[in-house]
Write an enzyme that holds these catalytic residues in place. Structure first.
Site, PDB file in Angstrom:
ATOM      1  N   GLU A  92      -5.390   2.630   5.919  1.00 14.45           N
ATOM      2  CA  GLU A  92      -5.070   3.913   5.298  1.00 14.45           C
ATOM      3  C   GLU A  92      -6.049   4.257   4.187  1.00 14.45           C
ATOM      4  OE1 GLU A  92      -1.010   2.700   4.247  1.00 14.45           O
ATOM      5  OE2 GLU A  92      -1.594   3.017   2.170  1.00 14.45           O
ATOM      6  N   CYS A 105      -9.605   6.960  -2.178  1.00 17.02           N
ATOM      7  CA  CYS A 105      -9.256   5.543  -2.327  1.00 17.02           C
ATOM      8  C   CYS A 105      -9.424   4.878  -0.961  1.00 17.02           C
ATOM      9  CB  CYS A 105      -7.814   5.449  -2.810  1.00 17.02           C
ATOM     10  SG  CYS A 105      -7.203   3.768  -2.949  1.00 17.02           S
ATOM     11  N   CYS A 112      -3.639  -7.812   3.552  1.00 18.79           N
ATOM     12  CA  CYS A 112      -4.142  -8.473   2.341  1.00 18.79           C
ATOM     13  C   CYS A 112      -3.463  -9.823   2.171  1.00 18.79           C
ATOM     14  CB  CYS A 112      -3.868  -7.592   1.122  1.00 18.79           C
ATOM     15  SG  CYS A 112      -4.562  -8.266  -0.407  1.00 18.79           S
ATOM     16  N   CYS A 116       0.328 -10.467  -4.031  1.00 23.57           N
ATOM     17  CA  CYS A 116       0.949  -9.916  -5.246  1.00 23.57           C
ATOM     18  C   CYS A 116       2.378  -9.506  -4.881  1.00 23.57           C
ATOM     19  CB  CYS A 116       0.154  -8.716  -5.762  1.00 23.57           C
ATOM     20  SG  CYS A 116      -1.528  -9.170  -6.236  1.00 23.57           S
ATOM     21  N   CYS A 119       3.321  -5.600  -4.388  1.00 28.11           N
ATOM     22  CA  CYS A 119       2.411  -4.679  -3.701  1.00 28.11           C
ATOM     23  C   CYS A 119       2.710  -4.609  -2.205  1.00 28.11           C
ATOM     24  CB  CYS A 119       0.964  -5.138  -3.920  1.00 28.11           C
ATOM     25  SG  CYS A 119      -0.238  -4.151  -3.028  1.00 28.11           S
ATOM     26  N   CYS A 342      -0.495   2.095  -2.220  1.00 30.52           N
ATOM     27  CA  CYS A 342      -1.060   0.911  -1.579  1.00 30.52           C
ATOM     28  C   CYS A 342      -0.318   0.345  -0.383  1.00 30.52           C
ATOM     29  CB  CYS A 342      -1.157  -0.191  -2.622  1.00 30.52           C
ATOM     30  SG  CYS A 342      -1.710   0.416  -4.180  1.00 30.52           S
TER      31      CYS A 342
HETATM   32  N1  SAH Z   1      -6.944  -6.057  -4.419  1.00 27.92           N
HETATM   33  C1  SAH Z   1      -7.496  -5.182  -5.401  1.00 27.92           C
HETATM   34  C2  SAH Z   1      -7.548  -3.719  -4.996  1.00 27.92           C
HETATM   35  C3  SAH Z   1      -6.347  -3.141  -4.317  1.00 27.92           C
HETATM   36  S1  SAH Z   1      -4.870  -2.864  -5.291  1.00 27.92           S
HETATM   37  C4  SAH Z   1      -6.782  -5.352  -6.705  1.00 27.92           C
HETATM   38  O1  SAH Z   1      -5.833  -6.122  -6.768  1.00 27.92           O
HETATM   39  O2  SAH Z   1      -7.204  -4.760  -7.687  1.00 27.92           O
HETATM   40  C5  SAH Z   1      -5.266  -1.527  -6.350  1.00 27.92           C
HETATM   41  C6  SAH Z   1      -4.332  -1.420  -7.552  1.00 27.92           C
HETATM   42  O3  SAH Z   1      -3.032  -0.921  -7.183  1.00 27.92           O
HETATM   43  C7  SAH Z   1      -4.091  -2.750  -8.200  1.00 27.92           C
HETATM   44  O4  SAH Z   1      -4.165  -2.651  -9.594  1.00 27.92           O
HETATM   45  C8  SAH Z   1      -2.681  -3.072  -7.742  1.00 27.92           C
HETATM   46  O5  SAH Z   1      -2.116  -4.024  -8.540  1.00 27.92           O
HETATM   47  C9  SAH Z   1      -2.033  -1.707  -7.781  1.00 27.92           C
HETATM   48  N2  SAH Z   1      -0.767  -1.600  -7.073  1.00 27.92           N
HETATM   49  C10 SAH Z   1      -0.332  -2.337  -6.039  1.00 27.92           C
HETATM   50  N3  SAH Z   1       0.903  -1.976  -5.668  1.00 27.92           N
HETATM   51  C11 SAH Z   1       1.291  -0.979  -6.489  1.00 27.92           C
HETATM   52  C12 SAH Z   1       2.473  -0.187  -6.612  1.00 27.92           C
HETATM   53  N4  SAH Z   1       3.497  -0.347  -5.794  1.00 27.92           N
HETATM   54  N5  SAH Z   1       2.516   0.749  -7.579  1.00 27.92           N
HETATM   55  C13 SAH Z   1       1.451   0.938  -8.395  1.00 27.92           C
HETATM   56  N6  SAH Z   1       0.302   0.240  -8.314  1.00 27.92           N
HETATM   57  C14 SAH Z   1       0.224  -0.722  -7.389  1.00 27.92           C
END
Ligand code: SAH
Length: 358
Positions: A92, A105, A112, A116, A119, A342
């Site tokens: 996406e 983006c 992934c 986390c 996420c 994300c």
């Molecule tokens: N793997 C990389 C890039 C992808 S995530 C990283 O971790 O930076 C991009 C950003 O979106 C990260 O800061 C992540 O923590 C955040 N993110 C993930 N899930 C989210 C959510 N549900 N709401 C807001 N931000 C989120």
């Protein structure tokens, strides 16, 4: 499977033209212009090339490897695209309308593995890396979406914050950055590009400092101490804050560039004034090259334990940072009504049975 020509840097394309196709160097510049300025869909449209060269191009490459599966437009102008890759995997891409222009983006991995806990991207494990050509194509398809509507708008900003960990796909990332930054092509300014990492490989942060591009770096921090960070981000076990910040400090020393710290506000988890003070203490020694981005959490249906922080909690947190002299901002939201956080569109569509390999 033929590779996408979008995955070649201008240098690599020039090598191919001279060494493989046996043509003059300037042909590469012509093709480059057709691809990124005229934005044609087929090699046949490159009318100043010979039939022989067009045949050779068709034999070696495709142009666009992506197929559009779903497009969702949000009331605030955010557009979310679900694309199918040649092997039927899905990724996406999100377009956000910002006051300063169009920002895209991009996704760098199919799924992934960073794990986390908040996420949506991590719900589906990594199947493979997205190639440089497939990352460039995400930008091209969004740009063409605007071209086709006769809108004279350019994708001016890029954030590498979609599904995947960009530093776990480093080679493709660097190629992609070089291609979109090329001033004879899309010419997206390096200072308008931000790459975000969870700190997967601190050594890559040092390498990134030396890649010759003035691209911005964002760190997904989300917690100022190891216990809390490990509970949110599995990567913190092997790459704790000490290692992460040692690399960040080397990065700022080498580049003198500002680092953005992303901090998702999770109610009752990382949003107290005490934790704000810990964050301030962590960043303060680095504050001349730091920028803290407080991000409203986009709720993910699968993770019921996380809720977004209240407005009051966010403002209090922000105040603590301000009082400590940190540059920080509360990030604006985009496209919450269309699963723009994300990995949400992708995981939902896959669960609903939109075709996906495996
Ligand atoms: N793997 C990389 C890039 C992808 S995530 C990283 O971790 O930076 C991009 C950003 O979106 C990260 O800061 C992540 O923590 C955040 N993110 C993930 N899930 C989210 C959510 N549900 N709401 C807001 N931000 C989120």
């Amino acid at each position: 499977m033929k590779e996408s020509i979008y995955g070649l840097t201008q240098e690599a394309l020039t090598d191919w033209i001279v060494e493989t196709a046996g043509e003059k160097k300037y042909r590469a510049a012509q093709i480059w212009d057709w691809l990124y300025r005229q934005r044609v869909e087929t090699f046949e449209e490159m009318t100043n090339l010979s039939k022989t060269l067009i045949d050779k191009l068709n034999e070696a490459f495709i142009i666009n490897p992506l197929q559009q599966v779903v497009v969702q437009e949000s009331a605030d102008g955010t557009v979310k695209y679900l694309f199918r890759l040649p092997d039927k995997m899905m990724i996406e891409t999100v377009l956000m309308r910002q006051s300063y222009g169009l920002s895209v983006c991009v996704t760098t991995q199919v799924g992934c593995n960073m794990g986390c806990t908040f996420c949506a991207s991590g719900i589906l494990k990594k199947e493979r890396d997205v190639t440089a050509g497939e990352i460039v194509s995400q930008i091209m398809l969004v740009q063409k979406y605007f071209d086709q509507r006769g809108l004279d708008e350019r994708v001016s900003h890029v954030v590498v914050m979609g599904i995947g960990e960009p530093f776990d796909n480093y080679e493709n990332l660097i190629k992609f950055l070089n291609i979109i930054n090329n001033d004879k092509g899309l010419a997206i300014g390096a200072r308008h590009i931000t790459v975000s990492t969870c700190g997967f490989n601190p050594q890559k942060i040092r390498e990134f400092a030396q890649n010759g591009l003035q691209v911005n770096l964002a760190i997904s921090l989300h917690a100022p101490n190891n216990d809390l960070r490990t509970s949110l981000m599995r990567i913190n076990r092997s790459q704790p804050l000490e290692k992460l910040f040692a690399a960040i400090d080397d990065y700022t020393e080498m580049t003198n560039r500002r680092v953005t710290y992303e901090y998702i506000m999770l109610s009752g988890i990382n949003d107290s004034p005490e934790i704000a003070q810990q964050l301030a203490d962590l960043i303060k020694p680095r504050k001349h090259l730091a920028y803290v981005n407080l991000i409203p959490y986009n709720p993910v249906a699968e993770y019921i334990k996380y809720e977004r922080s209240s407005k009051e909690a966010v403002l209090k947190f922000y105040d603590v940072l301000k009082k400590n002299g940190l540059n920080s901002v509360i990030r604006q939201e985009h496209g919450t009504d269309i699963d723009a956080a994300c990995g949400q569109l992708r995981s939902k569509q896959i669960k609903q049975g939109v075709k996906h390999a495996r």
